[in-house]
Design a protein around this motif. Structure first.
Motif, PDB file in Angstrom:
ATOM      1  N   UNK A 171     -34.678 -17.518  14.743  1.00  0.00           N
ATOM      2  CA  UNK A 171     -33.626 -17.245  15.729  1.00  0.00           C
ATOM      3  C   UNK A 171     -33.813 -18.125  16.961  1.00  0.00           C
ATOM      4  N   UNK A 172     -35.059 -18.232  17.432  1.00  0.00           N
ATOM      5  CA  UNK A 172     -35.326 -19.040  18.635  1.00  0.00           C
ATOM      6  C   UNK A 172     -34.884 -20.479  18.399  1.00  0.00           C
ATOM      7  N   UNK A 173     -35.127 -20.997  17.199  1.00  0.00           N
ATOM      8  CA  UNK A 173     -34.716 -22.365  16.873  1.00  0.00           C
ATOM      9  C   UNK A 173     -33.196 -22.512  16.916  1.00  0.00           C
ATOM     10  N   UNK A 174     -32.507 -21.526  16.383  1.00  0.00           N
ATOM     11  CA  UNK A 174     -31.029 -21.579  16.369  1.00  0.00           C
ATOM     12  C   UNK A 174     -30.482 -21.516  17.797  1.00  0.00           C
ATOM     13  N   UNK A 175     -31.104 -20.662  18.622  1.00  0.00           N
ATOM     14  CA  UNK A 175     -30.649 -20.549  20.017  1.00  0.00           C
ATOM     15  C   UNK A 175     -30.898 -21.860  20.760  1.00  0.00           C
ATOM     16  N   UNK A 180     -24.861 -19.341  20.208  1.00  0.00           N
ATOM     17  CA  UNK A 180     -24.709 -18.392  21.313  1.00  0.00           C
ATOM     18  C   UNK A 180     -24.109 -17.083  20.809  1.00  0.00           C
ATOM     19  N   UNK A 181     -24.951 -16.220  20.224  1.00  0.00           N
ATOM     20  CA  UNK A 181     -24.416 -14.939  19.752  1.00  0.00           C
ATOM     21  C   UNK A 181     -24.061 -14.020  20.919  1.00  0.00           C
ATOM     22  N   UNK A 182     -23.078 -13.173  20.679  1.00  0.00           N
ATOM     23  CA  UNK A 182     -22.774 -12.151  21.679  1.00  0.00           C
ATOM     24  C   UNK A 182     -23.653 -10.926  21.427  1.00  0.00           C
TER      25      UNK A 182
END
Ligand SMILES: Cc1ncc(COP(=O)(O)O)c(C=O)c1O
Length: 412
Positions: A171-175, A180-182
Motif C-alpha cells: 500500500x505504501x508503494x502505491x501511495x 489517492x484512496x478516499x
C-alpha cells in the motif's frame, strides 16, 4: 433514452426490466450472497458456505423472557421508532462496552447504532463515495463490502494480504506512486475470508499512512471478539480515532436475526452517517436494541461469547484435521486463530467456480474464492465457513470436497 415499458417480450407479455437498470448495478454481482442465503435452510447439504453463527449460540430461552417482558412493560419504547442514532440507553451500553474492550469509550457524538455491519458500509459508501473514487480493500476481502462500495461506483482496488494481514508496504508503494484512496476498508481480526489477522506493527504503520495521505480507514471488527487464544492487537480505532471508522456487528456474537451493529468514529462522520440512515431504514429496530441492552447489561452477552469462542475453536480444529486427512497433495490452507473461516488454495489451476456444481451434486457447499477479490484472482481458492457445520459432519463434508478436487485434478 429507452423507456422501460418498451422492453416487452410480446410472445409472453413479460416486461424486461433489466434494460432500465441503473448504471451502478452493472458491476455489482451479488449472486454468491443470494446463493449462500438460499442454502440457509437446506437440510440435506453439508454447507460450509455462509458465515452463519451456530444456532446453539442463540440464547432463545432467555430472549423469550426478555422479549415478553419488554413488550408487556416497555412497549412505548420497544415497539416504537427509535432515534436514528439509536436509543440513548443502548448507546450508553455499547459505549461502556467499547470503553472496557478498547480502553477508550467513544465520545457522545462518536457512536451510532446500525442495522448490522453491512449497514455501516452502505451508509459510508452512500455518504462518501462519488463515482470513480478509489476505495482500497484487502485482496481477498468480505464480498458484501466490495458490493457496498461498488454500489456507489467506487473504483475498488485490492492490496494483497499475507499471514500478518494487509501488506502495508505494498500500500505504501502505491501511495508513493500517486494512488489517492478516499477510504481503505480492512478486517484486521480473523478476517473474512482468510481467518488471518493484521500484526500490531502493521496496524501502527497503516494509521500513520492514513494520517499522512488523508484517507479514512474503515475498520470492520465483525469477528474481533471471537478469538481462540490471546487477545488480538489493539484495534485501529483505539490507535487512531481521528482517522478510523469502526464498524461492529452483533450478528456473530448475539444473533443476526436482530440486525444490530455499531459505528464509532469521528463525530463529523457519524453525524453524516446518521443523516444517510434517515432515508434507508431510518432507525434500527427498537425491540432488538432493547433486547440487546437487557441481555448485555445482565452479563449474558459476555458469558455467551466465552462459550461461542470454545465452540468455534473446536470446529476450526476439526476442520483443519479433516483437511489434513482428505485434501489432495499441493493444497494449502490457513490456520485461523479466531472467527469463522479457513481459506483454501487448490493446486494446479483448479477452477473452484466450475466445481461448485460438482460439489452440490455431492451434497456439500462452499463459496469459491473469486468473488472475494475486486479483480480476477481467486480461481483456485475456496472459503470454508466451519461455524455452522455440526461437529460430526465436518469430516464427511471435507472428505466430499477433497473428492471433488481429486476428480478435477485427475481429469486435467
Ligand atoms: C467481515 C464482515 N463484515 C460484516 C458482515 C455483515 O454483518 P451483518 O450481518 O451484521 O450485516 C459480515 C458477515 O458475514 C462479515 O463477514
Amino acid at each position: 433514452m429507452t423507456a422501460i415499458t418498451e422492453q416487452r417480450d410480446w410472445s409472453t407479455g413479460r416486461r424486461d426490466w433489466s434494460a432500465g437498470l441503473a448504471r451502478r448495478t452493472h458491476s455489482l454481482g451479488g449472486g454468491e450472497i443470494t446463493a449462500i442465503l438460499a442454502l440457509a435452510g437446506a437440510t440435506d447439504v453439508i454447507t460450509f458456505s455462509g458465515g452463519f453463527p451456530d444456532p446453539a449460540t442463540f440464547p432463545a430461552g432467555l430472549l423469550a423472557g426478555i422479549a415478553s417482558r419488554l413488550i408487556t412493560e416497555d412497549a412505548g419504547v420497544a415497539l416504537q421508532y427509535s432515534a436514528t442514532e439509536g436509543l440513548a440507553g443502548v448507546r450508553d451500553y455499547v459505549s461502556g462496552r467499547l470503553g472496557s474492550l478498547e480502553g477508550r469509550p467513544p465520545g457522545g457524538g462518536e457512536l451510532m447504532i446500525t442495522s448490522g455491519g453491512i449497514d455501516c458500509m452502505e451508509l459510508l459508501a452512500k455518504s462518501f463515495v462519488d463515482p470513480g473514487d478509489v476505495v482500497v480493500v484487502e485482496a481477498p476481502t468480505y464480498l458484501g463490502a466490495i458490493m457496498a462500495f461498488r454500489g456507489y461506483e467506487a473504483d475498488v482496488r485490492g492490496v494483497p494480504v499475507d499471514g500478518a494481514g494487509l501488506r502495508v508496504e505494498v500500500l505504501a508503494g502505491l501511495l508513493a506512486g500517486g494512488l489517492r484512496p478516499k477510504i481503505l476498508y480492512t478486517i484486521p481480526d480473523f478476517q473474512n475470508p482468510t481467518g488471518l489477522s493484521m500484526s500490531a506493527e502493521r496496524r501502527a504503520e497503516l494509521v500513520a499512512l492514513a494520517r499522512r495521505y488523508g484517507f479514512l480507514i474503515a475498520e470492520d471488527v465483525a469477528y474481533r471478539e471471537l478469538g481462540f487464544g490471546s487477545a488480538p492487537p489493539p484495534s485501529l480505532w483505539s490507535l487512531a480515532p481521528d482517522v478510523v471508522l469502526q464498524a461492529g456487528t452483533f450478528s456473530k456474537i448475539f444473533f443476526p436475526g436482530v440486525r444490530l451493529g455499531w459505528a464509532a468514529g469521528p463525530d463529523e462522520i457519524i453525524a453524516t452517517l446518521v443523516v444517510a440512515k434517515q432515508n434507508s431504514d431510518q432507525c434500527s429496530g427498537a425491540l432488538g436494541q432493547r433486547m440487546l441492552e437487557e441481555f448485555g447489561r445482565s452479563g449474558h452477552l459476555d458469558r455467551q461469547i466465552v462459550k461461542s469462542r470454545a465452540l468455534y475453536a473446536r470446529r476450526a480444529a476439526l476442520t483443519s484435521a479433516a483437511l489434513a486427512e482428505h485434501m489432495p497433495e499441493g493444497t494449502t490452507w490457513t490456520a485461523p486463530e479466531g472467527g469463522f473461516y479457513i481459506w483454501l488454495t487448490a493446486p494446479g489451476g483448479v477452477d473452484t467456480v466450475a466445481l461448485s456444481a460438482a460439489a452440490r451434486d455431492k451434497k456439500v457447499a462452499y463459496v469459491p474464492g473469486r468473488p472475494f477479490y475486486p479483480g480476477d484472482d481467486g480461481l483456485a481458492q475456496i472459503r470454508l465457513a466451519y461455524s455452522r457445520v455440526a461437529d460430526d459432519l465436518i469430516d464427511e463434508g471435507v472428505r466430499r470436497i477433497g473428492e471433488v478436487l481429486r476428480t478435477a485434478l485427475g481429469e486435467k
